[in-house]
Design a protein around this motif. Structure first.
Motif, PDB file in Angstrom:
ATOM      1  N   GLY A 107     -11.888   5.110  54.638  1.00 11.91           N
ATOM      2  CA  GLY A 107     -12.721   6.286  54.407  1.00 11.91           C
ATOM      3  C   GLY A 107     -13.586   6.141  53.165  1.00 11.91           C
ATOM      4  O   GLY A 107     -14.765   6.513  53.162  1.00 11.91           O
ATOM      5  N   LEU A 108     -13.017   5.597  52.107  1.00 10.17           N
ATOM      6  CA  LEU A 108     -13.776   5.362  50.874  1.00 10.17           C
ATOM      7  C   LEU A 108     -14.952   4.430  51.107  1.00 10.17           C
ATOM      8  O   LEU A 108     -16.062   4.661  50.607  1.00 10.17           O
ATOM      9  CB  LEU A 108     -12.858   4.773  49.797  1.00 10.17           C
ATOM     10  N   ASP A 109     -14.714   3.356  51.862  1.00 11.55           N
ATOM     11  CA  ASP A 109     -15.784   2.401  52.120  1.00 11.55           C
ATOM     12  C   ASP A 109     -16.919   3.035  52.911  1.00 11.55           C
ATOM     13  O   ASP A 109     -18.095   2.821  52.611  1.00 11.55           O
ATOM     14  CB  ASP A 109     -15.227   1.180  52.862  1.00 11.55           C
ATOM     15  N   LEU A 110     -16.576   3.794  53.943  1.00  9.58           N
ATOM     16  CA  LEU A 110     -17.617   4.463  54.725  1.00  9.58           C
ATOM     17  C   LEU A 110     -18.393   5.451  53.858  1.00  9.58           C
ATOM     18  O   LEU A 110     -19.631   5.489  53.898  1.00  9.58           O
ATOM     19  CB  LEU A 110     -16.999   5.187  55.921  1.00  9.58           C
ATOM     20  N   LYS A 111     -17.693   6.245  53.089  1.00 10.05           N
ATOM     21  CA  LYS A 111     -18.352   7.258  52.266  1.00 10.05           C
ATOM     22  C   LYS A 111     -19.301   6.635  51.249  1.00 10.05           C
ATOM     23  O   LYS A 111     -20.407   7.139  51.008  1.00 10.05           O
ATOM     24  CB  LYS A 111     -17.288   8.118  51.567  1.00 10.05           C
ATOM     25  N   ASN A 112     -18.892   5.524  50.641  1.00  3.62           N
ATOM     26  CA  ASN A 112     -19.672   4.959  49.544  1.00  3.62           C
ATOM     27  C   ASN A 112     -20.649   3.870  49.949  1.00  3.62           C
ATOM     28  O   ASN A 112     -21.638   3.640  49.253  1.00  3.62           O
ATOM     29  CB  ASN A 112     -18.719   4.407  48.472  1.00  3.62           C
TER      30      ASN A 112
END
Length: 251
Positions: A107-112
């Protein structure tokens, strides 16, 4: 390189047999199919069929690539303007920290780093298939619209999705545009090496938030400094600084 091994509108799943869906997944594997992977995909296909009856307007991506981590998320569902990132742990009876961190990392990778995900609510969910059922769906959100990971069992996934889609009720996501969005991670040296050795192409990880002109100027300056040091038989130290994502590793 395909972003996802399988991409389809959920209501279209009835037009495919299990063998066809499995074949489309397996056709992308660069190595021999292991029994554990076969079991996992068969389970996920059956569960996706169950979800399809209640979520006909969703779009599903199975084995969606997270380039910076060199891994693929089991399932991503786009529903009511929300990105659900789902990771299955077959046979698991508890929500262990490493698995929760794994799906939260996706989720962090997609968001950032995934441009078309920047402004969307993202909900990471860990499905521990044999964990006890619980009704606690109190979701904690980061300031940027990323939820802290939820832990559910197989039967609890659909209620969790229904709960969250009624909270947000955002405009639908264009699945084709979302999938085609640029992925611009800035990996550490170790992460880049790990991703390369997992078989991904260099262009999948060689992205930074810095522009090409800035990177070129910086690299040229360092190269010129090296040549001057060689010519005059001097020793130099170059310090390259910048904010996260500025391209220091690539330089």
């Amino acid at each position: 390189m395909n972003r996802a091994y399988l991409s389809l509108r959920v209501h279209d799943i009835v037009t495919f047999s299990d063998a066809e869906l499995f074949g489309r997944l397996a056709s992308h594997l660069p190595f021999a199919l292991e029994p554990a992977q076969r079991t996992a995909w068969n389970y996920q296909i059956q569960h996706l069929r169950e979800l399809a009856r209640e979520l006909p307007n969703a779009h599903a991506f199975m084995e969606f690539l997270i380039p910076r981590m060199g891994r693929r998320a089991d399932l991503i569902l786009l529903i009511n303007g929300i990105v659900f990132v789902i990771e299955y742990k077959l046979g698991a009876i508890e929500f262990d920290r490493s698995s929760l961190d794994q799906v939260y990392g996706y989720g962090l990778d997609l968001k950032n780093f995934h441009e078309t995900s920047h402004g969307l609510p993202i909900v990471p969910i860990l499905v521990a298939t044999h964990a006890p059922c619980h009704d606690n769906l109190d979701v904690q959100w980061d300031g940027d619209g990323l939820a802290r990971p939820l832990g559910v069992n197989t039967a609890g996934l659909l209620p969790a999705i229904h709960h969250l889609r009624h909270i947000w009720n955002s405009p639908p996501i264009d699945s084709a545009a979302w999938e085609a969005g640029r992925y611009r991670p800035t990996p550490t040296i170790v992460e880049a090496a790990q991703a390369l050795y997992r078989g991904h192409a260099v262009e999948e990880i060689s992205r930074a938030e810095a522009g090409a002109e800035n990177l070129t100027n910086t690299a040229d300056y360092v190269a010129n400094a090296i040549e001057i040091a060689k010519r005059h038989k001097r020793k130099i130290i170059c310090f390259v600084t910048g904010v996260p994502g500025s391209g220091k590793t690539l330089v």
